[in-house]
Enzyme design. Structure first.
Site, PDB file in Angstrom:
ATOM      1  N   ASP A  84       0.825  -1.205   0.000  1.00 15.45           N
ATOM      2  CA  ASP A  84       0.000   0.000   0.000  1.00 15.45           C
ATOM      3  C   ASP A  84       0.866   1.266   0.000  1.00 15.45           C
ATOM      4  O   ASP A  84       1.883   1.334   0.697  1.00 15.45           O
ATOM      5  CB  ASP A  84      -0.894  -0.012   1.246  1.00 15.45           C
ATOM      6  CG  ASP A  84      -1.944   1.076   1.232  1.00 15.45           C
ATOM      7  OD1 ASP A  84      -2.478   1.363   0.141  1.00 15.45           O
ATOM      8  OD2 ASP A  84      -2.234   1.634   2.306  1.00 15.45           O
ATOM      9  N   HIS A 178      -7.005  10.386   5.393  1.00 20.75           N
ATOM     10  CA  HIS A 178      -6.207   9.443   6.176  1.00 20.75           C
ATOM     11  C   HIS A 178      -6.124   9.859   7.645  1.00 20.75           C
ATOM     12  O   HIS A 178      -6.216  11.035   7.985  1.00 20.75           O
ATOM     13  CB  HIS A 178      -4.780   9.373   5.618  1.00 20.75           C
ATOM     14  CG  HIS A 178      -4.693   8.666   4.300  1.00 20.75           C
ATOM     15  ND1 HIS A 178      -5.003   7.343   4.138  1.00 20.75           N
ATOM     16  CD2 HIS A 178      -4.312   9.105   3.072  1.00 20.75           C
ATOM     17  CE1 HIS A 178      -4.823   6.986   2.885  1.00 20.75           C
ATOM     18  NE2 HIS A 178      -4.410   8.037   2.213  1.00 20.75           N
ATOM     19  N   GLY A 207      -8.575   5.967   3.563  1.00 21.33           N
ATOM     20  CA  GLY A 207      -9.029   6.778   4.685  1.00 21.33           C
ATOM     21  C   GLY A 207     -10.410   6.400   5.176  1.00 21.33           C
ATOM     22  O   GLY A 207     -11.153   7.235   5.699  1.00 21.33           O
ATOM     23  N   THR A 231      -6.417   3.085  10.484  1.00 17.25           N
ATOM     24  CA  THR A 231      -6.448   3.784  11.779  1.00 17.25           C
ATOM     25  C   THR A 231      -7.421   3.133  12.757  1.00 17.25           C
ATOM     26  O   THR A 231      -7.149   3.049  13.964  1.00 17.25           O
ATOM     27  CB  THR A 231      -6.814   5.264  11.576  1.00 17.25           C
ATOM     28  OG1 THR A 231      -5.844   5.862  10.708  1.00 17.25           O
ATOM     29  CG2 THR A 231      -6.815   6.016  12.897  1.00 17.25           C
TER      30      THR A 231
END
Length: 283
Positions: A84, A178, A207, A231
Site C-alpha cells: 500500500d 487518512h 481513509g 487507523t
C-alpha cells in the site's frame, strides 16, 4: 489455503455488488486478528503493508510478508497480500516472490504528467510479476483538507489516467481523509457515481476509518469496491494495550498483545460485515 490473488477478490466483489475490505498491517498481531476474523465470518480480506510500515521495520519488506503469507496458508480464510502507498520503486522489487499479488503505487504527489509516467513504469513492472496494480488520482485528504477545492478526483481525468497508464484499479479522492480517529467524514456519492460511469476498473476508498458505516454502504452502492482501513485497527489495538497495562507490574508483552489482538479482531469482524456482506448496498 494458498494466498489468493487480489485481482480475483476484486472481480468477485464487483460482480457481487459488494465491497472488498483491505486492512493495513503493522505487526504480526494485526495480521493474526484480521485472518482470525476473516476465517470466523467467512468473508475475504486483503492484508496490506504500506511503505510507512516497511520503513518502520527498518526498510525490510520480506520478513513481515513472509509471516503474513504463512498465516494465510495456515487458515481456510481467503486472504490476499497487497503493498500500500508505495512511492519508492525498490519496495516493489523487494516484494517479488513473497506472495504479494497486488500493489498500490502512489505517485499522486507529482504533477499529472509525472504521475502518469511513474505509474506506467509501475504497471509495466507489475505485469512482469502477474500483479494487480492500483494507483491514485487526486489527494485523499488533500494538503488543505478533504473538502478543499481541486483536491477531489475529476471523472474525465480519471478515465484519461486509466487509459494512459493501464492501471487495474484506481484510488479516488471523494471526501475521506487518512488518519481520522472519529467517524465524521461525509463522502461525495454523486462524484463516486460519476467516476464509476466513465471508468471500468475497481474504485478504491482510502481513509475509510473516518467514514461512518452508513456512508460506506452508500459508497459501495454508488460504485466503490475496495475499502481500505488502517487507523480504526490501530485505535482498537492501542486501547487493548492501554487497558492491559493498567497494572503497572505487568512486564510480559504477551499479556497486553493478546487483548490488543482480540479487540482488533472484533473491529475487523464488524468492518467485514459492513463492507463485504452480500446485503451491503442493497437496502
Amino acid at each position: 489455503m494458498p494466498v489468493v490473488h487480489t485481482g480475483e477478490l476484486l472481480r468477485e466483489a464487483m460482480a457481487g455488488g459488494v465491497g472488498l475490505a483491505a486492512f493495513n498491517v503493522i505487526n504480526l498481531e494485526h495480521g493474526e486478528a484480521i485472518v482470525e476474523a476473516a476465517e470466523e465470518i467467512g468473508l475475504p480480506a486483503v492484508l496490506q503493508v504500506s511503505e510507512n510500515c516497511v520503513k518502520f521495520h527498518r526498510g525490510q519488506v520480506r520478513p513481515l510478508l513472509a509471516g503474513l503469507a504463512a498465516m494465510a496458508e495456515a487458515s481456510h480464510a481467503r486472504v490476499s497480500l497487497h503493498l500500500d502507498h508505495i512511492e519508492e520503486f525498490q519496495f516493489l522489487e523487494q516484494a517479488v516472490g513473497t506472495g504479494v499479488s497486488s500493489a498500490m503505487f502512489d505517485a499522486s504527489k507529482l504533477a499529472i504528467a509525472e504521475n502518469i509516467a511513474a505509474t506506467r513504469r509501475a504497471v509495466s513492472f507489475a505485469r512482469t510479476q502477474g500483479w494487480h496494480l492500483e494507483a491514485e488520482l487526486g489527494e485523499v485528504g488533500g494538503k488543505d483538507g478533504a473538502h478543499a477545492p481541486g483536491v477531489r478526483t475529476d471523472p474525465a481525468e480519471a478515465a484519461a489516467f486509466i487509459e494512459s497508464t493501464g492501471v487495474d484499479s484506481l484510488a479516488v479522492a471523494v471526501g475521506s481523509s487518512h488518519a481520522m480517529t472519529a467517524q465524521t467524514a461525509l463522502l461525495d456519492h454523486d462524484l463516486i457515481r460519476r467516476i464509476r460511469a466513465v471508468v471500468d476498473v475497481p474504485l478504491v476508498l482510502h481513509g475509510s476509518s473516518g467514514v461512518p458505516s452508513t456512508e460506506l454502504a452508500l459508497a459501495i452502492e454508488a460504485g466503490m469496491t475496495k475499502i481500505n482501513i488502517g487507523t480504526m485497527l490501530n485505535i482498537a489495538f492501542t486501547e487493548g494495550v492501554r487497558e492491559a497495562l493498567r497494572p503497572m507490574e505487568l512486564v510480559d508483552p504477551r499479556k497486553y498483545l493478546a487483548p490488543a489482538r482480540t479487540r482488533t479482531a472484533r473491529v475487523v469482524r464488524e468492518a467485514l460485515k459492513t463492507i463485504s456482506s452480500p446485503r451491503t448496498g442493497k437496502s
